[in-house]
Design an enzyme around this catalytic site. Sequence first.
Site, short mmCIF file in Angstrom:
data_model
loop_
_atom_site.label_atom_id
_atom_site.label_comp_id
_atom_site.label_asym_id
_atom_site.label_seq_id
_atom_site.Cartn_x
_atom_site.Cartn_y
_atom_site.Cartn_z
N PRO A 1 -31.50 -20.36 66.82
CA PRO A 1 -32.14 -19.16 67.16
C PRO A 1 -31.58 -18.02 66.14
O PRO A 1 -30.35 -17.71 66.23
CB PRO A 1 -32.08 -18.91 68.62
CG PRO A 1 -31.91 -20.17 69.09
CD PRO A 1 -30.96 -21.01 67.84
N GLU A 2 -32.71 -17.41 65.48
CA GLU A 2 -32.03 -16.24 64.78
C GLU A 2 -33.05 -15.24 64.87
O GLU A 2 -33.90 -15.53 65.73
CB GLU A 2 -31.71 -16.59 63.25
CG GLU A 2 -30.81 -17.70 62.91
CD GLU A 2 -29.93 -17.47 61.75
OE1 GLU A 2 -30.11 -16.63 61.15
OE2 GLU A 2 -29.29 -18.64 61.36
N LYS B 1 -31.66 -10.31 68.08
CA LYS B 1 -31.45 -11.85 68.64
C LYS B 1 -32.03 -11.60 70.12
O LYS B 1 -31.26 -12.78 70.93
CB LYS B 1 -30.33 -12.71 68.05
CG LYS B 1 -30.37 -12.81 66.75
CD LYS B 1 -29.48 -13.97 66.41
CE LYS B 1 -28.06 -13.39 66.55
NZ LYS B 1 -27.03 -14.33 65.93
N ARG C 1 -16.76 -19.73 62.58
CA ARG C 1 -18.25 -20.17 62.15
C ARG C 1 -18.38 -20.92 60.80
O ARG C 1 -17.56 -20.59 59.98
CB ARG C 1 -19.24 -19.00 62.28
CG ARG C 1 -19.27 -18.41 63.30
CD ARG C 1 -20.03 -19.02 64.55
NE ARG C 1 -21.10 -19.42 64.30
CZ ARG C 1 -22.51 -18.64 64.58
NH1 ARG C 1 -22.27 -17.67 65.02
NH2 ARG C 1 -23.64 -19.27 64.36
#
Length: 272
Positions: free
Chosen positions: A2-3, A51, A257
């Site tokens: 999800p972005e 978001k 990340r």
Amino acid sequence: MPEGDTVWRQARDLRAVLEGKKLVSSDFRVPAHATLDLSGQTVTSVESRGKHLLMYVGGLVIHSHLAMEGHWDSYPVHNGRSAKWRKPTFAARAVLTTDQAQVVGFSLGTLEVLPEALVGNAVGHLGPDLLGPGWDAEEALRRLLAEPERAIGLALLDQRNLAGIGNIYRNELCFLGRIHPASAVMGVPDLPRMAGLAKRLLEANHDRSQRSTTGGQARGEAASWVYGLAGKPCKRCGVLITHGTLADPAFTVRAARDIYWCPRCQAEPGAS
């Protein structure tokens, strides 16, 4: 993953079945709101902020963040019964039902219910929303440039600078800008262009079920320049794409990340 574009679509789809509708029942499956009952209340609006997703109902705001695996599903209701859920019951965190539809929030990273007056506590820290009506390019640039020595790959991912970019977009934007994700913000050749491109990419994808940063309706490996393509040849120069991680000193509790880059197109900082 999800972005901002994913959450924008979630808000659009939820508006279609919830906005202006009265809830016949609500079920919040988190301890803080387990006894909250919004039955009889009308959903006045549903919107995305970067978001984050906000549902306004009965003077309250249902605030959720999808994190890595969250999703809101919608199911038709017939004769008071919902269609079978596509995901397991144990993953449900919130269930909102009208006389025509049932929406279920699965595996939500954040779920809280706030008075409308306190919505700023949830989203007030966010920078300009790339898909919002109040997009402010100058403010986004001001925030990015406030820490000129910070890695651009970290600055793009920081929602306090501009809201909506996730790990896929930050990697793709760095490739398109011919800059390594660990390079300093002040070393980006054309930062305004990068911010503008971020907006264009999210706008191009917010109506697509399959995200593509390479143009058109590309799918699979053809849909990305570098993200998830370690060991594959760069589409621009043919050199093999490299994978690594990038930790953020400003958020030490968060795991580093993944980053992907082309060693030829995106020279690492300090490389000759």
